[in-house]
Design a protein around this motif. Structure first.
Motif, PDB file in Angstrom:
ATOM      1  N   ASP A  59      -4.070   3.620  -3.644  1.00 18.44           N
ATOM      2  CA  ASP A  59      -4.785   2.946  -2.555  1.00 18.44           C
ATOM      3  C   ASP A  59      -4.242   1.538  -2.331  1.00 18.44           C
ATOM      4  N   ILE A  60      -4.035   0.812  -3.419  1.00 11.38           N
ATOM      5  CA  ILE A  60      -3.519  -0.554  -3.328  1.00 11.38           C
ATOM      6  C   ILE A  60      -2.123  -0.562  -2.719  1.00 11.38           C
ATOM      7  N   HIS A  61      -1.287   0.378  -3.135  1.00  8.42           N
ATOM      8  CA  HIS A  61       0.059   0.477  -2.560  1.00  8.42           C
ATOM      9  C   HIS A  61      -0.025   0.757  -1.064  1.00  8.42           C
ATOM     10  N   TYR A  62      -0.889   1.687  -0.666  1.00  2.41           N
ATOM     11  CA  TYR A  62      -1.069   2.007   0.752  1.00  2.41           C
ATOM     12  C   TYR A  62      -1.476   0.762   1.540  1.00  2.41           C
ATOM     13  N   LEU A  63      -2.441   0.011   1.035  1.00  2.00           N
ATOM     14  CA  LEU A  63      -2.888  -1.187   1.737  1.00  2.00           C
ATOM     15  C   LEU A  63      -1.768  -2.216   1.861  1.00  2.00           C
ATOM     16  N   LYS A  64      -0.961  -2.352   0.832  1.00  2.00           N
ATOM     17  CA  LYS A  64       0.135  -3.329   0.877  1.00  2.00           C
ATOM     18  C   LYS A  64       1.198  -2.957   1.901  1.00  2.00           C
ATOM     19  N   VAL A  65       1.572  -1.681   1.976  1.00  2.00           N
ATOM     20  CA  VAL A  65       2.662  -1.293   2.880  1.00  2.00           C
ATOM     21  C   VAL A  65       2.201  -1.039   4.313  1.00  2.00           C
ATOM     22  N   SER A  66       0.914  -0.794   4.508  1.00  2.00           N
ATOM     23  CA  SER A  66       0.447  -0.473   5.865  1.00  2.00           C
ATOM     24  C   SER A  66      -0.135  -1.673   6.588  1.00  2.00           C
ATOM     25  N   THR A  67      -0.117  -2.815   5.966  1.00  2.00           N
ATOM     26  CA  THR A  67      -0.753  -3.979   6.587  1.00  2.00           C
ATOM     27  C   THR A  67       0.230  -5.125   6.768  1.00  2.00           C
ATOM     28  N   ARG A  68       1.318  -4.816   7.394  1.00  2.00           N
ATOM     29  CA  ARG A  68       2.306  -5.848   7.708  1.00  2.00           C
ATOM     30  C   ARG A  68       2.095  -6.331   9.141  1.00  2.00           C
TER      31      ARG A  68
END
Length: 89
Positions: free
Chosen positions: A46-55
């Motif tokens: 989940d944390i990885h998803y949030l980091k890569v999808s919120t640029r």
């Protein structure tokens, strides 16, 4: 909200304009978290998803300037935009 900015006193020539935008669709980890169901605990995935999808949204273009430049931007509530203008020699 529509904003118009006029830049004056610029040297004539070609400029590279780069804009970075953060709003509910681009760069908002909060909105992505809410879309996930607002979980109290996040997995590593989940944390990885949030980091890569919120640029931030990135847009680059080149403009010809003849002493001034009018820039128009429309932002959503709570949106922000950074515009960089660099002369290309």
């Amino acid at each position: 909200m529509k904003r118009e900015i006029q830049f004056t006193g610029l040297s004539e020539g070609k400029y590279r304009m780069v804009t970075h935008r953060i709003d509910r669709q681009h760069g908002s980890s909060f909105d992505r978290w809410v879309e996930m169901g607002a979980p109290e605990k996040l997995s590593a995935e989940d944390i990885h998803y949030l980091k890569v999808s919120t640029r931030p949204q990135l847009h680059t273009r080149y403009v010809e300037v003849e002493g001034h430049l009018n820039y128009v931007s429309t932002l959503e509530p709570h949106g922000v935009e950074l515009m960089e203008l660099q002369r290309v020699y």
